[in-house]
Motif scaffolding. Structure first.
Motif, PDB file in Angstrom:
ATOM      1  N   ALA A 267     124.881  38.415 118.251  1.00  0.00           N
ATOM      2  CA  ALA A 267     123.745  37.500 118.221  1.00  0.00           C
ATOM      3  C   ALA A 267     123.131  37.371 119.608  1.00  0.00           C
ATOM      4  O   ALA A 267     121.908  37.326 119.759  1.00  0.00           O
ATOM      5  CB  ALA A 267     124.184  36.138 117.704  1.00  0.00           C
ATOM      6  N   ILE A 268     123.959  37.315 120.624  1.00  0.00           N
ATOM      7  CA  ILE A 268     123.461  37.197 121.994  1.00  0.00           C
ATOM      8  C   ILE A 268     122.689  38.457 122.376  1.00  0.00           C
ATOM      9  O   ILE A 268     121.610  38.389 122.969  1.00  0.00           O
ATOM     10  CB  ILE A 268     124.622  36.935 122.974  1.00  0.00           C
ATOM     11  N   ARG A 269     123.249  39.642 122.003  1.00  0.00           N
ATOM     12  CA  ARG A 269     122.557  40.896 122.310  1.00  0.00           C
ATOM     13  C   ARG A 269     121.193  40.964 121.615  1.00  0.00           C
ATOM     14  O   ARG A 269     120.205  41.375 122.207  1.00  0.00           O
ATOM     15  CB  ARG A 269     123.410  42.094 121.889  1.00  0.00           C
ATOM     16  N   SER A 270     121.138  40.554 120.358  1.00  0.00           N
ATOM     17  CA  SER A 270     119.869  40.619 119.639  1.00  0.00           C
ATOM     18  C   SER A 270     118.855  39.636 120.233  1.00  0.00           C
ATOM     19  O   SER A 270     117.664  39.929 120.296  1.00  0.00           O
ATOM     20  CB  SER A 270     120.076  40.354 118.149  1.00  0.00           C
ATOM     21  N   LEU A 271     119.327  38.488 120.680  1.00  0.00           N
ATOM     22  CA  LEU A 271     118.437  37.525 121.325  1.00  0.00           C
ATOM     23  C   LEU A 271     117.887  38.084 122.630  1.00  0.00           C
ATOM     24  O   LEU A 271     116.701  37.965 122.918  1.00  0.00           O
ATOM     25  CB  LEU A 271     119.178  36.207 121.572  1.00  0.00           C
TER      26      LEU A 271
ATOM     27  N   ALA B  90     115.314  40.741 121.813  1.00  0.00           N
ATOM     28  CA  ALA B  90     114.066  40.145 121.333  1.00  0.00           C
ATOM     29  C   ALA B  90     113.262  39.574 122.493  1.00  0.00           C
ATOM     30  O   ALA B  90     112.033  39.752 122.561  1.00  0.00           O
ATOM     31  CB  ALA B  90     114.368  39.054 120.314  1.00  0.00           C
ATOM     32  N   MET B  91     113.930  38.915 123.423  1.00  0.00           N
ATOM     33  CA  MET B  91     113.232  38.357 124.576  1.00  0.00           C
ATOM     34  C   MET B  91     112.665  39.465 125.458  1.00  0.00           C
ATOM     35  O   MET B  91     111.548  39.351 125.960  1.00  0.00           O
ATOM     36  CB  MET B  91     114.168  37.456 125.372  1.00  0.00           C
ATOM     37  N   ALA B  92     113.419  40.556 125.628  1.00  0.00           N
ATOM     38  CA  ALA B  92     112.927  41.675 126.428  1.00  0.00           C
ATOM     39  C   ALA B  92     111.709  42.311 125.762  1.00  0.00           C
ATOM     40  O   ALA B  92     110.737  42.696 126.435  1.00  0.00           O
ATOM     41  CB  ALA B  92     114.028  42.712 126.612  1.00  0.00           C
ATOM     42  N   GLY B  93     111.737  42.414 124.435  1.00  0.00           N
ATOM     43  CA  GLY B  93     110.592  42.962 123.716  1.00  0.00           C
ATOM     44  C   GLY B  93     109.367  42.090 123.865  1.00  0.00           C
ATOM     45  O   GLY B  93     108.247  42.589 124.048  1.00  0.00           O
ATOM     46  N   LEU B  94     109.537  40.770 123.792  1.00  0.00           N
ATOM     47  CA  LEU B  94     108.406  39.866 123.970  1.00  0.00           C
ATOM     48  C   LEU B  94     107.848  39.941 125.387  1.00  0.00           C
ATOM     49  O   LEU B  94     106.636  39.866 125.591  1.00  0.00           O
ATOM     50  CB  LEU B  94     108.823  38.433 123.643  1.00  0.00           C
TER      51      LEU B  94
END
Length: 86
Positions: free
Chosen positions: A28-32, A35-39
């Motif tokens: 979950a931490i990795r996906s978060l 997602a933040m890096a993508g944004l």
């Protein structure tokens, strides 16, 4: 309390986790983080530019002036017609 007790350094207070409290998994931490890096990567794609033509705002002030003029004319006519009242 004595003044010395107020200035003594103590260990920070800690709150132990409650029983059954769910901690975020590493997945979950990795996906978060992803997602933040993508944004953040998409943040540079947005651009704001000034328009080529000027912005025109039309205000029709003459209508208000005309209404006031008509009311003043009506009031003047009423005063002339009823001079004995005034």
């Amino acid at each position: 309390m004595k003044p010395a007790e107020l200035t003594v350094r103590r260990a920070a207070a800690t709150i132990p986790p409650m029983e059954g409290e769910a901690r975020p998994s590493s997945r979950a931490i990795r996906s978060l983080v992803l997602a933040m890096a993508g944004l953040m990567a998409l943040g540079g794609c947005i651009s704001v530019e000034a328009p080529d033509k000027p912005i025109v705002i039309e205000l029709n002030i003459n209508i208000r002036q005309e209404v006031i003029y008509r009311l003043a004319e009506d009031a003047g006519n009423t005063i002339e017609e009823n001079a004995d009242i005034f």
